[in-house]
Motif scaffolding. Sequence first.
Motif, PDB file in Angstrom:
ATOM      1  N   LEU A   7      24.193  55.374  27.739  1.00 32.69           N
ATOM      2  CA  LEU A   7      22.746  55.264  27.913  1.00 32.69           C
ATOM      3  C   LEU A   7      22.320  55.615  29.335  1.00 32.69           C
ATOM      4  N   SER A   9      23.902  57.475  31.444  1.00 32.83           N
ATOM      5  CA  SER A   9      24.134  58.893  31.734  1.00 32.83           C
ATOM      6  C   SER A   9      22.996  59.764  31.221  1.00 32.83           C
ATOM      7  N   ARG A  10      22.364  59.346  30.136  1.00 32.42           N
ATOM      8  CA  ARG A  10      21.276  60.134  29.558  1.00 32.42           C
ATOM      9  C   ARG A  10      19.906  59.714  30.079  1.00 32.42           C
ATOM     10  N   ARG A  11      19.753  58.460  30.402  1.00 29.84           N
ATOM     11  CA  ARG A  11      18.474  57.943  30.898  1.00 29.84           C
ATOM     12  C   ARG A  11      18.752  57.044  32.100  1.00 29.84           C
ATOM     13  N   ASP A  13      16.999  55.922  34.328  1.00 32.79           N
ATOM     14  CA  ASP A  13      15.937  54.974  34.646  1.00 32.79           C
ATOM     15  C   ASP A  13      15.824  53.835  33.636  1.00 32.79           C
ATOM     16  N   ILE A  14      16.711  53.776  32.670  1.00 32.41           N
ATOM     17  CA  ILE A  14      16.611  52.777  31.596  1.00 32.41           C
ATOM     18  C   ILE A  14      16.864  51.371  32.143  1.00 32.41           C
ATOM     19  N   VAL A  70      20.206  66.084  32.281  1.00 35.50           N
ATOM     20  CA  VAL A  70      19.444  65.009  31.645  1.00 35.50           C
ATOM     21  C   VAL A  70      18.158  65.607  31.081  1.00 35.50           C
ATOM     22  N   ASP A  72      14.454  66.275  30.098  1.00 36.68           N
ATOM     23  CA  ASP A  72      13.151  65.967  30.674  1.00 36.68           C
ATOM     24  C   ASP A  72      12.153  65.888  29.537  1.00 36.68           C
ATOM     25  N   LEU A  73      11.836  64.669  29.117  1.00 41.09           N
ATOM     26  CA  LEU A  73      10.956  64.477  27.981  1.00 41.09           C
ATOM     27  C   LEU A  73       9.494  64.346  28.391  1.00 41.09           C
TER      28      LEU A  73
END
Length: 97
Positions: A7, A9-11, A13-14, A70, A72-73
């Motif tokens: 988690l 690694s992908r987000r 800022d989570i 990563v 960028d949504l």
Amino acid sequence: RKTMDFLISRRPDIQLKPAFLQQLAGYERRLTAASSLRFSSGWTDNSHGNLESEELLLRNTYLNSQSAPVADLAGPPQICSGGRKLVWSDNEADDKA
């Protein structure tokens, strides 16, 4: 631990709530206790050499994601105008007009 690694690694800022982390740890304990299989402890752990197919798939997905940027949504979706067109093998002969 591996779930959090993935988690983060992908987000990066989570921020997960402590209650969810406790639920996740409890679920991991129940899985470990109920299973006759030995789970790996880290992403590169292959000490027992024969990971089950699902765990092998998850491990490879994580390791492959480490080389990807990563997502960028925040921005709008990008539309490619490369001029390519999808062509069906039946040349759309079975279309219902």
